[in-house]
Design an enzyme around this catalytic site. Sequence first.
Site, PDB file in Angstrom:
ATOM      1  CG  HIS A  84      -0.611   0.307   2.497  1.00 27.62           C
ATOM      2  ND1 HIS A  84      -0.334  -0.649   3.453  1.00 27.62           N
ATOM      3  CD2 HIS A  84      -0.400   1.488   3.106  1.00 27.62           C
ATOM      4  CE1 HIS A  84       0.015  -0.062   4.579  1.00 27.62           C
ATOM      5  NE2 HIS A  84      -0.009   1.237   4.404  1.00 27.62           N
ATOM      6  CG  ASP A 221       0.321  -4.029   2.793  1.00 27.19           C
ATOM      7  OD1 ASP A 221       0.855  -3.534   1.787  1.00 27.19           O
ATOM      8  OD2 ASP A 221      -0.482  -3.407   3.516  1.00 27.19           O
ATOM      9  CB  SER A 635       2.768   1.666   6.507  1.00 32.34           C
ATOM     10  OG  SER A 635       1.530   1.282   6.997  1.00 32.34           O
TER      11      SER A 635
HETATM   12  N1  ARG Z   1      -4.901   0.342   7.658  1.00 32.76           N
HETATM   13  C1  ARG Z   1      -3.624   0.448   7.017  1.00 32.76           C
HETATM   14  C2  ARG Z   1      -3.051   1.874   7.147  1.00 32.76           C
HETATM   15  O1  ARG Z   1      -3.641   2.701   7.774  1.00 32.76           O
HETATM   16  C3  ARG Z   1      -3.657  -0.010   5.600  1.00 32.76           C
HETATM   17  C4  ARG Z   1      -4.428   0.852   4.633  1.00 32.76           C
HETATM   18  C5  ARG Z   1      -4.440   0.378   3.207  1.00 32.76           C
HETATM   19  N2  ARG Z   1      -5.343  -0.734   2.962  1.00 32.76           N
HETATM   20  C6  ARG Z   1      -6.705  -0.636   2.718  1.00 32.76           C
HETATM   21  N3  ARG Z   1      -7.401  -1.738   2.515  1.00 32.76           N
HETATM   22  N4  ARG Z   1      -7.345   0.511   2.639  1.00 32.76           N
HETATM   23  O2  ARG Z   1      -2.313   2.371   6.366  1.00 32.76           O
HETATM   24  N1  ASP Z   2      -1.490   1.266   8.144  1.00 34.30           N
HETATM   25  C1  ASP Z   2      -0.746   2.359   8.781  1.00 34.30           C
HETATM   26  C2  ASP Z   2       0.264   3.014   7.831  1.00 34.30           C
HETATM   27  O1  ASP Z   2       0.066   3.052   6.649  1.00 34.30           O
HETATM   28  C3  ASP Z   2      -0.074   1.872  10.005  1.00 34.30           C
HETATM   29  C4  ASP Z   2      -0.926   2.053  11.225  1.00 34.30           C
HETATM   30  O2  ASP Z   2      -1.713   3.011  11.296  1.00 34.30           O
HETATM   31  O3  ASP Z   2      -0.764   1.249  12.131  1.00 34.30           O
HETATM   32  O4  ASP Z   2       1.220   3.632   8.240  1.00 34.30           O
END
Ligand code: ARG
Ligand code: ASP
Length: 701
Positions: A84, A221, A635
């Site tokens: 991502h 990921d 991330s």
């Molecule tokens: N929750 C994670 C973060 O905040 C991954 C976000 C990307 N993935 C998604 N399915 N939207 O970055």
């Molecule tokens: N998914 C988040 C990021 O992209 C990580 C988190 O918020 O724990 O940095």
Amino acid sequence: MKKTLTIILLSILAGMTAHADEGMWLPSLISQRIGDMQEKGFKLSAEDIYSVNQASLKDAVVLFGRGCTGELISPEGLLLTNHHCGYGQIQKHSSVEHDYLKDGFWAMSREEELPNPGLSVSFLERMEDVTDLILKGYEPGMSEDERVSIVKNNSKALIDEVTKEGKGLRATVEALYYGNQYFLFLYRQYDDVRLVGAPPSSIGKFGGDTDNWMWPRHTGDFSMFRIYADKDNNPAEYSKDNVPYRPKKYFKISLEGVQEGDFTFIYGFPGRTQEYIHSEGVRYIEQVGDPHKIRLRTLRLDVMSKYQSQSQKVRIQYSSKHANVANAWKKWQGEMKGIRKMKTVQNKQEFEKTFSMWAANGEFDGVVEKIAQIYHDLEPYQFATDYYSETARTVELAGIAYKVAGLLEKENGKELAKEALDAFYKDYYLPIDKECFIAVMNEYDKNVPAEFKPEYYKECLDSYGSIEAWAKDLFASSLFADPAKAAEADLEAVTSDPAYRFYHEYAKWYNEDILPVTRQLNQDLQLAYRDYMRGQMVYCRTQRVPKAFYPDANLTLRVAYGHIKGYSPADGTYYLPSSTMKGIMEKDNPEIFDYNIPQRYREIYAAKDFGEWTDATGEVPVCFIATNHTTGGNSGSPVINADGNLIGINFDRVWEGTMSDIVFDPEICRNISLDIRYVMFIIDKLAGAGHLLDEMTFVGR
Ligand code: ARG
Ligand code: ASP
């Protein structure tokens, strides 16, 4: 029974003490934590983590792009981050003929690695406490404006000085603890970063939004890049003649596996936390901001989902938009629930009461009350701002109209506008935009007080009689409703268009009526927090409250350590700390987009062609959770074991623990990482890019 003051204080503070595993520590001060880390199993020294004299782990960690982390894993500049995080680059290289998002991409030779203009990575050269330098010339009693300008000038002089010599040097001066301390961060930035590989989205985004922020998780990921440098290993713009960057340090890959209880260490760039905020700030988030924003987003997500389920085309058009809206939406739900469960508002209120008694007649007298007052003044403005950004600002047609107007003012405006419009219409479905407008503007109408609405809004609503009638007219009469008309329009036509006017009038109102007030109040707040922050520190020291302070995250390099651990999200349930490929096969379903894995993957599983990438049970491990304190920006961060070797890549948190940006609960806050063995399995078996493994160094192979 009458408790003594100290006992009351201690019991209250138990709720705010740095819990085991809480904290995002500054690498240059890690010697203050190294004893604790070693006690918990870490085998390296503070110098191994951060040193300016010798290669250390920090030299293998980069700020990736604008808000992610990456790590070096070979002597030839090979870098890992999340799928991502590399998503934008993978998408840019994709087309109908070769859809790398869908099918994945692997460079089979260096020549096939793809350049990414605009993408850069930064290594931290050093960091340093420069508080005295930055505040030079400041005298107590000066105004905040004077202080701001002194800080600005001194910072600029320092930055100019330290970046003078050496290619690619970049520096920032960051305020820590609300400006009680200033740190210099000197980076070396590399701008030639090429895409080496990415799994198909069905692996890299496996579980999609359904599993996002969730455990058990099975998302692969990750994506892979390579840093290039000039022949002297210095940063250089993209050139065919550039050569792979030779890092001072890179991570060895551990195949030894992970067990519950094992020490884990995250090295990365967390973006933003607010661990020391006042109860009133938390109350707003938990009781006002989060619930309203969640409701507004639920309405939009429902509209999107409805149309997405009716058409394959719309599903694709809105998949990335849906994911973006859903990401914070889900995070806020966990945050709100977590704050409630932790009784954070009450705990903070009690602490503030005691603090206030202690502070009476001293340096910090009245600061708690002052902050409460500022929050009180700020609240209606903050509320109007939140509503503005979650309603009027989300109208797609208005956004593009405004953008086109800006572009048409430029020299080759027509051309730029055409590009922007093409990109816009490719993923635009008017019925969604219109229905979202109706849904969110009705909420806006109900919930935002009249004095916090623009005149323009009131006039429109008066003349149309209802949001529905207004929407009907706006979306029918705007020339942006018709791509052909939009392409023809000149600046004059655009600026008199109703979609443009909607955006413009709202922006004008916001900039004139709201922003100046919130800016001033936020500045007052910062100032008060500077005292309150120092007050909390003095208080804990003098009252012998055992609390270790760490500065709030601000996208600077931090260390977070913890251990691998499951958790109990609800009564009667306990989650184990790791997942395997078996779970992917259990979720696999060709009918469900988020769970539809490639056919080849099914075949590999059926043949048990796992190579050397299995755990003790013979399954391929996929993800694990641990107690490390992380946030957005972490991330892509390397997850390191007690020996300093790479065991995983951080990519998420469990939603029940997302209040960790405000309050950390060691019982429930978990970061989610990809097991490095799964990464190797995908590269080796699914991608057939095993040649990349030859560059890496393995431990326990
Ligand atoms: N929750 C994670 C973060 O905040 C991954 C976000 C990307 N993935 C998604 N399915 N939207 O970055
Ligand atoms: N998914 C988040 C990021 O992209 C990580 C988190 O918020 O724990 O940095």
